[in-house]
Design a protein around this motif. Sequence first.
Motif, short mmCIF file in Angstrom:
data_model
loop_
_atom_site.label_atom_id
_atom_site.label_comp_id
_atom_site.label_asym_id
_atom_site.label_seq_id
_atom_site.Cartn_x
_atom_site.Cartn_y
_atom_site.Cartn_z
N HIS A 1 1.13 -0.80 0.46
CA HIS A 1 -0.24 -0.24 0.24
C HIS A 1 0.35 1.33 0.14
CE1 HIS A 1 -2.74 -2.89 1.41
NE2 HIS A 1 -3.67 -2.65 0.29
N TRP B 1 0.01 2.35 -5.00
CA TRP B 1 -1.30 2.95 -5.09
C TRP B 1 -0.79 3.54 -7.17
CZ3 TRP B 1 -6.13 4.17 -4.76
CH2 TRP B 1 -6.73 5.32 -6.00
N LYS C 1 -3.51 2.61 -10.22
CA LYS C 1 -4.57 3.42 -10.69
C LYS C 1 -4.18 3.04 -12.85
CE LYS C 1 -3.45 7.45 -10.75
NZ LYS C 1 -3.06 9.18 -10.75
N MET D 1 -12.99 7.89 -2.75
CA MET D 1 -12.22 7.38 -2.00
C MET D 1 -11.43 6.44 -1.73
SD MET D 1 -12.02 10.87 1.29
CE MET D 1 -13.23 10.45 2.02
N TYR E 1 -8.33 4.21 -2.46
CA TYR E 1 -7.55 4.56 -2.03
C TYR E 1 -7.14 4.95 -0.68
CZ TYR E 1 -3.61 8.33 -1.50
OH TYR E 1 -2.74 9.75 -1.27
N PHE F 1 -4.05 3.50 1.36
CA PHE F 1 -2.43 4.19 0.93
C PHE F 1 -2.15 4.94 1.37
CE2 PHE F 1 -4.36 1.15 -2.64
CZ PHE F 1 -3.30 0.06 -2.69
N HIS F 2 -3.19 6.20 2.06
CA HIS F 2 -3.19 7.10 2.34
C HIS F 2 -2.20 7.33 3.48
CE1 HIS F 2 -4.22 11.33 4.56
NE2 HIS F 2 -4.51 11.48 3.30
N TYR G 1 -4.48 16.71 -6.09
CA TYR G 1 -5.65 15.98 -6.09
C TYR G 1 -6.39 15.19 -6.97
CZ TYR G 1 -8.78 19.66 -7.02
OH TYR G 1 -9.77 20.01 -7.57
N MET H 1 -3.80 13.11 -8.59
CA MET H 1 -3.87 12.08 -6.95
C MET H 1 -5.09 10.22 -7.75
SD MET H 1 -1.90 9.87 -4.85
CE MET H 1 -0.93 12.00 -4.53
N LEU H 2 -6.08 11.43 -7.57
CA LEU H 2 -7.31 10.55 -7.77
C LEU H 2 -7.78 10.36 -8.68
CD1 LEU H 2 -8.92 12.14 -3.86
CD2 LEU H 2 -7.22 9.52 -4.76
N CYS I 1 -10.55 7.90 -9.62
CA CYS I 1 -12.14 7.37 -8.48
C CYS I 1 -13.01 8.55 -8.81
CB CYS I 1 -10.93 7.69 -7.33
SG CYS I 1 -9.75 6.91 -6.86
#
Length: 171
Positions: free
Chosen positions: A67, A72, A76, A116, A119, A122-123, A151, A154-155, A158
Amino acid sequence: MITEDTDTLDVPSSFPLPDNPQCAKDTLNVIPAFPLPDSPQRIQSKKLTPLEKANKIRKKVFLEPGHSALDWARLKNSDVDLTGVSEIRKYTLDELKLHKSKNDAWTAINGKIYNMTPYLKFHPGGESELMRAAGKDGTKLFMNIHSWVNYDLMLDKCFVGFLVGTKTMLT
């Protein structure tokens, strides 16, 4: 230097050498007109950057094996659907509020809604930190803690839709 009779290294008896140019500088008791970087004077009066402030208040947690940030990135870039929805659409704040559990955690940042849930593990700050924004508009919270983080990059995988009909933010 090698001596002729013993073929061994001639090691100086003290360090630094007395005739070293740095010795003269070290013995001067002169305070500079302006503080040098990381000098005691500068450290006491130094104003913290946003990143330094955030580092003082945030706590990192140990992540489970598999993780890391690289893990991540691999997830992704895989073909796994991280959205959990069939289409990108507009959502109201009331609809966003329905997604506030660890098994279904969404948040809005600057009008974009992200699932999220994938994720969470993984945070670097842990699941509980992300859960503070679950089911809410997390813009203000995110900007207070991670204003320098992209962000959207990163996301991006998602992304589930857009927040509409409200201007309220998480306080």
